[in-house]
Design a protein around this motif. Sequence first.
Motif, short mmCIF file in Angstrom:
data_model
loop_
_atom_site.label_atom_id
_atom_site.label_comp_id
_atom_site.label_asym_id
_atom_site.label_seq_id
_atom_site.Cartn_x
_atom_site.Cartn_y
_atom_site.Cartn_z
N LEU A 53 30.45 -35.94 57.07
CA LEU A 53 31.58 -35.98 58.16
C LEU A 53 32.76 -36.85 57.35
O LEU A 53 33.97 -36.49 57.40
N ASP A 54 32.20 -37.90 56.41
CA ASP A 54 32.93 -38.85 55.87
C ASP A 54 33.75 -38.08 54.63
O ASP A 54 34.84 -38.47 54.33
N THR A 59 32.20 -30.09 61.91
CA THR A 59 30.87 -29.85 62.22
C THR A 59 30.52 -28.43 62.00
O THR A 59 29.36 -28.38 61.59
N ARG A 60 31.30 -27.45 62.09
CA ARG A 60 30.99 -25.94 62.03
C ARG A 60 30.67 -25.82 60.58
O ARG A 60 29.63 -25.08 60.29
N VAL A 65 26.03 -26.03 56.05
CA VAL A 65 25.70 -26.70 54.79
C VAL A 65 24.36 -27.60 54.88
O VAL A 65 23.84 -27.76 53.77
N LEU A 66 24.28 -28.17 56.15
CA LEU A 66 23.01 -29.27 56.24
C LEU A 66 21.65 -28.65 55.87
O LEU A 66 20.98 -29.64 55.18
N ARG A 85 33.71 -25.98 47.78
CA ARG A 85 35.15 -25.66 46.92
C ARG A 85 36.14 -25.37 47.85
O ARG A 85 37.51 -25.74 47.81
N ASP A 86 35.99 -24.18 48.77
CA ASP A 86 37.10 -23.94 49.84
C ASP A 86 37.38 -24.85 50.65
O ASP A 86 38.60 -24.98 50.89
N GLN A 87 36.45 -25.50 50.95
CA GLN A 87 37.10 -26.81 51.90
C GLN A 87 37.81 -28.03 51.10
O GLN A 87 38.89 -28.37 51.67
N LEU A 88 37.58 -28.11 49.97
CA LEU A 88 38.27 -29.29 49.03
C LEU A 88 39.73 -28.39 49.08
O LEU A 88 40.87 -29.13 49.05
#
Length: 130
Positions: A53-54, A59-60, A65-66, A85-88
Motif C-alpha cells: 500500500l505504501d 488493493t486489487r 501480487v501478495l 512495471r505497469d503500475q510504476l
Amino acid sequence: MKIGELSRATGVSVRLLRYYEEQELLSSHRTPGGHRTYAADAPQVVHRIRVLLDAGLPTRVIREVLPCVHGDGVRVDACMADHLRDQLRGIDQRIAELRDTRSSLAAILATTERLTERPATERAGLTPTA
C-alpha cells in the motif's frame, strides 16, 4: 490469534483488518462462537500489505501480487515484475499529468497576481485623468 491481538501486534486497526479481509488480502477462520482467528503468519501478511500500500499499489493489484511476495515485502517473484512495471508506468503518467496541471494553475495564479498589482483604473481599462 484473534483480531484484537493481530491489531495490537501490527498497529493496524481492527476496522482496517476487516477491510483487508473484505478485499481478500487477509484471511481468517471463524470459531464456533463466530470470532475471527488468524494464522500465526498473519502479522507478516499485514506487514506485506502495508508495504505494498505504501508503494502506491491499489488493493486489487495487491490481491494479485501478495501470493508472490516474500520476506519483509520488498521481494516479489520475478513473474510479477511486468505487473509492477505497469503500475510504476501508471504512477509516472499521473505524476506527469499533475505537473501539467500544476503548471496551468501556477500560470493562472501568476496572471491573477499581476493583474491585482495594477491600479483598479488600469484593470478596468480606464486611464487616469489629470
